[in-house]
Enzyme design. Sequence first.
Site, PDB file in Angstrom:
ATOM      1  N   HIS A   1       3.260   6.133   0.014  1.00  0.00           N
ATOM      2  CA  HIS A   1       2.787   7.378  -0.884  1.00  0.00           C
ATOM      3  C   HIS A   1       3.687   8.391  -1.429  1.00  0.00           C
ATOM      4  O   HIS A   1       3.399   8.907  -2.334  1.00  0.00           O
ATOM      5  CB  HIS A   1       2.036   8.242   0.409  1.00  0.00           C
TER       6      HIS A   1
ATOM      7  N   ASP B   1      -1.662  14.556  -2.249  1.00  0.00           N
ATOM      8  CA  ASP B   1      -2.401  13.343  -1.668  1.00  0.00           C
ATOM      9  C   ASP B   1      -3.515  13.768  -1.294  1.00  0.00           C
ATOM     10  O   ASP B   1      -3.905  14.670  -0.723  1.00  0.00           O
ATOM     11  CB  ASP B   1      -1.308  12.871  -0.575  1.00  0.00           C
TER      12      ASP B   1
ATOM     13  N   HIS C   1     -15.296   5.962   1.126  1.00  0.00           N
ATOM     14  CA  HIS C   1     -14.990   7.212   1.967  1.00  0.00           C
ATOM     15  C   HIS C   1     -16.019   8.397   1.435  1.00  0.00           C
ATOM     16  O   HIS C   1     -16.460   9.346   2.235  1.00  0.00           O
ATOM     17  CB  HIS C   1     -13.537   7.458   1.573  1.00  0.00           C
TER      18      HIS C   1
ATOM     19  N   ALA D   1      12.841  -7.731  -2.433  1.00  0.00           N
ATOM     20  CA  ALA D   1      12.923  -8.345  -3.797  1.00  0.00           C
ATOM     21  C   ALA D   1      12.330  -7.272  -5.012  1.00  0.00           C
ATOM     22  O   ALA D   1      11.476  -6.583  -4.319  1.00  0.00           O
ATOM     23  CB  ALA D   1      12.102  -9.619  -3.847  1.00  0.00           C
TER      24      ALA D   1
ATOM     25  N   HIS E   1      -0.421  -8.542   2.039  1.00  0.00           N
ATOM     26  CA  HIS E   1      -1.406  -8.114   3.067  1.00  0.00           C
ATOM     27  C   HIS E   1      -2.398  -7.265   2.219  1.00  0.00           C
ATOM     28  O   HIS E   1      -3.275  -6.726   3.010  1.00  0.00           O
ATOM     29  CB  HIS E   1      -0.457  -6.760   3.791  1.00  0.00           C
TER      30      HIS E   1
ATOM     31  N   TRP F   1      -3.485  -1.914  -1.998  1.00  0.00           N
ATOM     32  CA  TRP F   1      -3.875  -2.072  -3.351  1.00  0.00           C
ATOM     33  C   TRP F   1      -2.582  -1.910  -4.287  1.00  0.00           C
ATOM     34  O   TRP F   1      -2.733  -2.614  -5.377  1.00  0.00           O
ATOM     35  CB  TRP F   1      -4.522  -0.544  -3.594  1.00  0.00           C
TER      36      TRP F   1
ATOM     37  N   GLU G   1      -0.159  -4.939  -8.901  1.00  0.00           N
ATOM     38  CA  GLU G   1       1.052  -5.968  -9.356  1.00  0.00           C
ATOM     39  C   GLU G   1       0.573  -7.228  -9.626  1.00  0.00           C
ATOM     40  O   GLU G   1       1.127  -8.065 -10.701  1.00  0.00           O
ATOM     41  CB  GLU G   1       2.181  -5.605  -8.621  1.00  0.00           C
TER      42      GLU G   1
ATOM     43  N   GLY H   1      -6.812  -0.268   7.172  1.00  0.00           N
ATOM     44  CA  GLY H   1      -7.020   0.694   5.899  1.00  0.00           C
ATOM     45  C   GLY H   1      -7.934  -0.123   5.083  1.00  0.00           C
ATOM     46  O   GLY H   1      -9.062  -0.563   5.344  1.00  0.00           O
ATOM     47  N   ASP H   2      -7.678  -0.015   3.634  1.00  0.00           N
ATOM     48  CA  ASP H   2      -8.468  -0.394   2.738  1.00  0.00           C
ATOM     49  C   ASP H   2      -8.387  -2.025   2.446  1.00  0.00           C
ATOM     50  O   ASP H   2      -8.823  -2.715   1.615  1.00  0.00           O
ATOM     51  CB  ASP H   2      -8.256   0.194   1.509  1.00  0.00           C
TER      52      ASP H   2
END
Length: 467
Positions: free
Chosen positions: A20, A119, A150, A348, A365, A368, A373, A388-389
Amino acid sequence: MSSPPPRKHVGVFVFPFASHTAPMLTIVRKIAAPAPDVLFSFFGTKTSNGQVFPKDAAGGQGNVRSCYVDDGLPEGFVPSGNPLELIELFLKAVPANFYEAIEAAEKAVGVKISCLITDAFLWFGAEMAREKAVPWIPVWFSGSRSLLAHVHTDLIRETLGSEEPEDSDQMLDFIPCLVSVRSKDLPWEVIRMNPTLQFSIMMDKMARSLPKANAVVVNSFDELDPFATLQLEKHLKKVLNVGPISVLSTRTETVAEAPPPPTADPHGCIQWLNKQPPASVVYISFGSVITPLPGEVMALAEALDEAAVPFLWSFRGDPKEHLPSEFVARSTMAEGCLDSKSKMVPWAPQLDVLRHGSVGAFLTHCGWNSLLECFTGGVPAIMRPFFGDQKMNCRYMESVMRVGIGLEGGKITKAGAVAALRRVLLENEGKEMRGRMGPLKEMVARALAGGGSSSKNLESLVEMVTE
């Protein structure tokens, strides 16, 4: 002769964990660059700020000032290794630690806070902004659809009832834009609130606070999911998609007096990729926080041997502790050896890797930022979501965008990983996914270009914060 006080003083509150802090600093730098007479006080813990500000710029850079808040750790604290423990202790200290820190900053600068950027997790920004009569602009670092879940927390709980929705295939067909999501794909904190966990309480309060924000900044771009943005705008005052944040320029003008960081590739990843055939390599990374269980790590190594595809594995920790010595020896050859068909590194340059023509798949994993990317590089995903998401993201990539596949059973097994690697790298299905990725890659470039949607939304954000 002392310099004049800043025209405005913006407070920035960071959730100092996971990934974050760095993207928040990226956003703040982009806002700060065209407003040199505005001071930005960047509030994080000593540890989190120390990870993103250069050591020779511990006090900040240009008009971005590094400020510390109490991390909530008791004196003499010895961590157990459970990252949730640090989060829980920090959250027990909020919001008092932020109130104390911002009062000290206002006194030191001599100018009251004129705007709060936080945040999105830090729900108390809504109350503090109201008390100070200033705008509150939270930043959501995930995607539009997870934010939509949410925002609909109460409706989801009322509709799903008190059953065990964590394992249910019930579809969320009662929420526009989430009709392909199953209840088991949802983040657990949306399904029910655990009053014994500060993190759960925080997410619950966030869902109820975001409609009070002057605008919510989202790490996405308008063209990716316009229907989701439209649905969010029915519940939020304003939505500004400014992403992908990790791809935003880091040229010199992003921060006054700050030189651009060089593109680092200390382990020769790009040089090695240059020797591999087009779209042949699977890049493997589970982010900066997650490490799969040892059994899954071993299963993946066995699958890579079985599938016999070139791979570049960004491995957190010591691979010798989890993998057979011969596997590690083959994949960690001396720097400069380019003939191996496998390469393991401790780090990397992910964005550069995913933009490389030799990479044909990304085993991820499903965070987001990593998926954005993927779009930037035009690379299909093989997905093993954890928490999580991530399960929602996996469902979105597989069922809506059709540019990725989730591992069978949601975990890494030898058979499941071999099948996924072959489907994406060797079979026509993978070629079709890469074909669908092409337009998405172009969308990202257009959104971030001058006059693009993310660029325009960023300009609107700058006006809201500084004018």
